[in-house]
Design an enzyme around this catalytic site. Sequence first.
Site, PDB file in Angstrom:
ATOM      1  N   LYS A  58       0.807  -1.339   0.050  1.00 54.20           N
ATOM      2  CA  LYS A  58      -0.052  -0.190   0.040  1.00 54.20           C
ATOM      3  C   LYS A  58       0.828   1.161  -0.071  1.00 54.20           C
ATOM      4  CE  LYS A  58      -1.982   2.559   3.034  1.00 54.20           C
ATOM      5  NZ  LYS A  58      -1.935   3.964   2.379  1.00 54.20           N
ATOM      6  N   GLU A 112       9.895  15.511  15.985  1.00 50.57           N
ATOM      7  CA  GLU A 112      10.274  15.431  14.491  1.00 50.57           C
ATOM      8  C   GLU A 112       9.442  16.372  13.768  1.00 50.57           C
ATOM      9  OE1 GLU A 112       9.060  11.881  12.451  1.00 50.57           O
ATOM     10  OE2 GLU A 112      11.120  11.851  11.274  1.00 50.57           O
ATOM     11  N   GLU A 132      10.230   0.920  10.238  1.00 50.13           N
ATOM     12  CA  GLU A 132      11.187   2.141  10.079  1.00 50.13           C
ATOM     13  C   GLU A 132      10.384   3.400  10.299  1.00 50.13           C
ATOM     14  OE1 GLU A 132      14.183   1.931   9.366  1.00 50.13           O
ATOM     15  OE2 GLU A 132      14.707   0.002   8.802  1.00 50.13           O
ATOM     16  N   CYS A 145      13.350  10.503   7.165  1.00 50.42           N
ATOM     17  CA  CYS A 145      13.296  10.188   8.624  1.00 50.42           C
ATOM     18  C   CYS A 145      14.633  10.340   9.122  1.00 50.42           C
ATOM     19  CB  CYS A 145      12.942   8.788   8.514  1.00 50.42           C
ATOM     20  SG  CYS A 145      13.729   7.584   7.409  1.00 50.42           S
TER      21      CYS A 145
HETATM   22  P1  ADP Z   1       1.926  10.680   7.672  1.00 50.24           P
HETATM   23  O1  ADP Z   1       1.191  11.069   8.959  1.00 50.24           O
HETATM   24  O2  ADP Z   1       2.975  11.523   7.556  1.00 50.24           O
HETATM   25  O3  ADP Z   1       1.030  10.541   6.540  1.00 50.24           O
HETATM   26  P2  ADP Z   1       1.858   7.879   8.255  1.00 50.24           P
HETATM   27  O4  ADP Z   1       3.203   7.013   9.307  1.00 50.24           O
HETATM   28  O5  ADP Z   1       0.692   8.081   9.104  1.00 50.24           O
HETATM   29  O6  ADP Z   1       2.611   9.497   8.154  1.00 50.24           O
HETATM   30  O7  ADP Z   1       1.991   7.163   7.034  1.00 50.24           O
HETATM   31  C1  ADP Z   1       2.784   6.193   6.330  1.00 50.24           C
HETATM   32  C2  ADP Z   1       1.698   5.277   5.976  1.00 50.24           C
HETATM   33  O8  ADP Z   1       1.078   4.500   6.835  1.00 50.24           O
HETATM   34  C3  ADP Z   1       0.949   5.711   4.799  1.00 50.24           C
HETATM   35  O9  ADP Z   1       0.604   4.575   3.645  1.00 50.24           O
HETATM   36  C4  ADP Z   1      -0.548   5.714   5.427  1.00 50.24           C
HETATM   37  O10 ADP Z   1      -1.650   5.408   4.781  1.00 50.24           O
HETATM   38  C5  ADP Z   1      -0.199   4.392   6.679  1.00 50.24           C
HETATM   39  N1  ADP Z   1      -1.032   4.537   7.599  1.00 50.24           N
HETATM   40  C6  ADP Z   1      -1.737   5.473   8.325  1.00 50.24           C
HETATM   41  N2  ADP Z   1      -2.535   5.447   9.644  1.00 50.24           N
HETATM   42  C7  ADP Z   1      -2.287   3.879   9.387  1.00 50.24           C
HETATM   43  C8  ADP Z   1      -2.815   2.767  10.170  1.00 50.24           C
HETATM   44  N3  ADP Z   1      -3.690   3.220  11.312  1.00 50.24           N
HETATM   45  N4  ADP Z   1      -2.760   1.466  10.024  1.00 50.24           N
HETATM   46  C9  ADP Z   1      -2.015   1.272   8.795  1.00 50.24           C
HETATM   47  N5  ADP Z   1      -1.386   2.047   7.990  1.00 50.24           N
HETATM   48  C10 ADP Z   1      -1.643   3.372   8.282  1.00 50.24           C
END
Ligand code: ADP
Length: 495
Positions: free
Chosen positions: A189, A399, A264, A298
């Site tokens: 994804k 961050e 990560e 990161c």
């Molecule tokens: P940001 O907050 O900068 O968007 P995230 O860590 O939330 O960074 O996003 C990184 C990835 O994790 C994206 O592909 C996002 O769609 C996904 N993501 C966000 N929330 C969830 C969740 N609760 N469970 C699984 N994947 C998630």
Amino acid sequence: MLHVANEDVKKAIGDAVKPQLIDGKFTMSEGGKTFKTYNPATGKVLAEVTESTAKDVDLAVAAARRALGGEWGKFKPFDRQAVLLRLADLIDKHYDDLILLDSLDLGCPITSGGPKKQRAIALLRYYAGMAVDIHGNTIQNSQAGEIFSYTLKEPVGVVGSIIPWNGPSGMAIWKLGPALAAGCTIVLKPAEQTPLSAIRIGELCLEAGIPAGVVNIVNGPGHIVGAAMASHPGIDKISFTGSTETGQAILRAAAGNIKKVTLELGGKSPNIVFDDADLDLAARGAAMAVFPNSGQICSAGTRLFVQRGIADKFVEKVAEVGNSLKIGNPLDTGTQIGPLVSEEQLTRVMSYIESGKSQGAVAVSGGERVTTGDLAGGYFVPPTVFANVQDDMKIAREEIFGPVISSFVFDTIDEVVERANATTYGLGSGVWTTNLSTAHKVSQRLQAGSVWVNCYQAMDAAVPFGGYKMSGNGRESGRDQIQDYLETKSIWISL
Ligand code: ADP
Ligand code: MG
């Protein structure tokens, strides 16, 4: 100079709604919903993408599971090596498509494609080699003569890879290489902000001869599609790159079937400059430890510790390097700094900059959004260097994920090591000195997955990368990464 003509951009994006990839077929979600992805350089809509549902995740996982037991399961290590090498060649041939899509979707300068292309190809070729070098051990146990034992390595199974927006195609390839080398199948994804290049990579995977169902791609918001993956009983392992907060949510969701989880996550990495350093090299290095990709890295070296005798002059020099970087349209070949990925990210970064100012830090450079001329509609923030930062300020602790350096003054090694380690993160770190003893002493005491001495952000397919503390679990690249995609089976033969 515009590197890419408008017609080429139109051609690359097309008009059609962007699909998902399940079982070798590009489809629309049965849910019928779509979401939009935006060009952060203009704020305008780029494309519409099908929004996968939990049901689509079920279909993708089922396809991935069938593929494990199908043709892919019969692939020999040499066959997996061959398709990985073909995929590397195809990425080489079509990399312009990927960097154009990333540049439009994320806003990264198109010129950043050169080194990224080399890394992506090298990584796939490295893991192609590893595909034929997976082995267990013969163990000469203490009951030798009565019972003989050895271990076998087997693919973990179906892997869910969830990636962030700050390096769309690079991250996807980083996840695919080791998973495919190990013989796993994948549901990937991409981030909802930057979904375009993953679909192109999916096409190239099929063209490389990777059987249907081995690589599946779903699209949509993390809290729905990502969450459905994290809790899915048919997924054996999650490999996640993103924020620490989301990493924690994934760990909790993964508890249901005790998924293996590698993470990560975020960072607030220290970069330490001693007064005996090569100051020109260090100043450029300190700036480039943060500003590329508009600081959306990161492991960016965002906490700059400078030894007292050189502090003012050095911070001034870093600011000068920052000021010299050209901000502009990412498709322009002269551009070194593009926009932030989204309006949300702009708001977040600007609120940190305001918080720095209001807590008494001084912006030596940058500090205001750029809204001039063509850049008015985009999310542009210039390289910003703060002086007079105290360890307890928000900009010293959290961050930011933007082009912002917080600088601090220090006196002694013991003091700077203690302050550098006083964070919940532990991803990257830097040391600038011409004293060999200082370089080694400080490297050994920093609590971080990578220490860069007289350089920053060096990466290689063979060298592990990852975090201590709340920066993550597991390592990517190198021999360490593939182990996370393998199960160990111990076999006992009674003699
Ligand atoms: P940001 O907050 O900068 O968007 P995230 O860590 O939330 O960074 O996003 C990184 C990835 O994790 C994206 O592909 C996002 O769609 C996904 N993501 C966000 N929330 C969830 C969740 N609760 N469970 C699984 N994947 C998630
Ligand atoms: Mg999020």
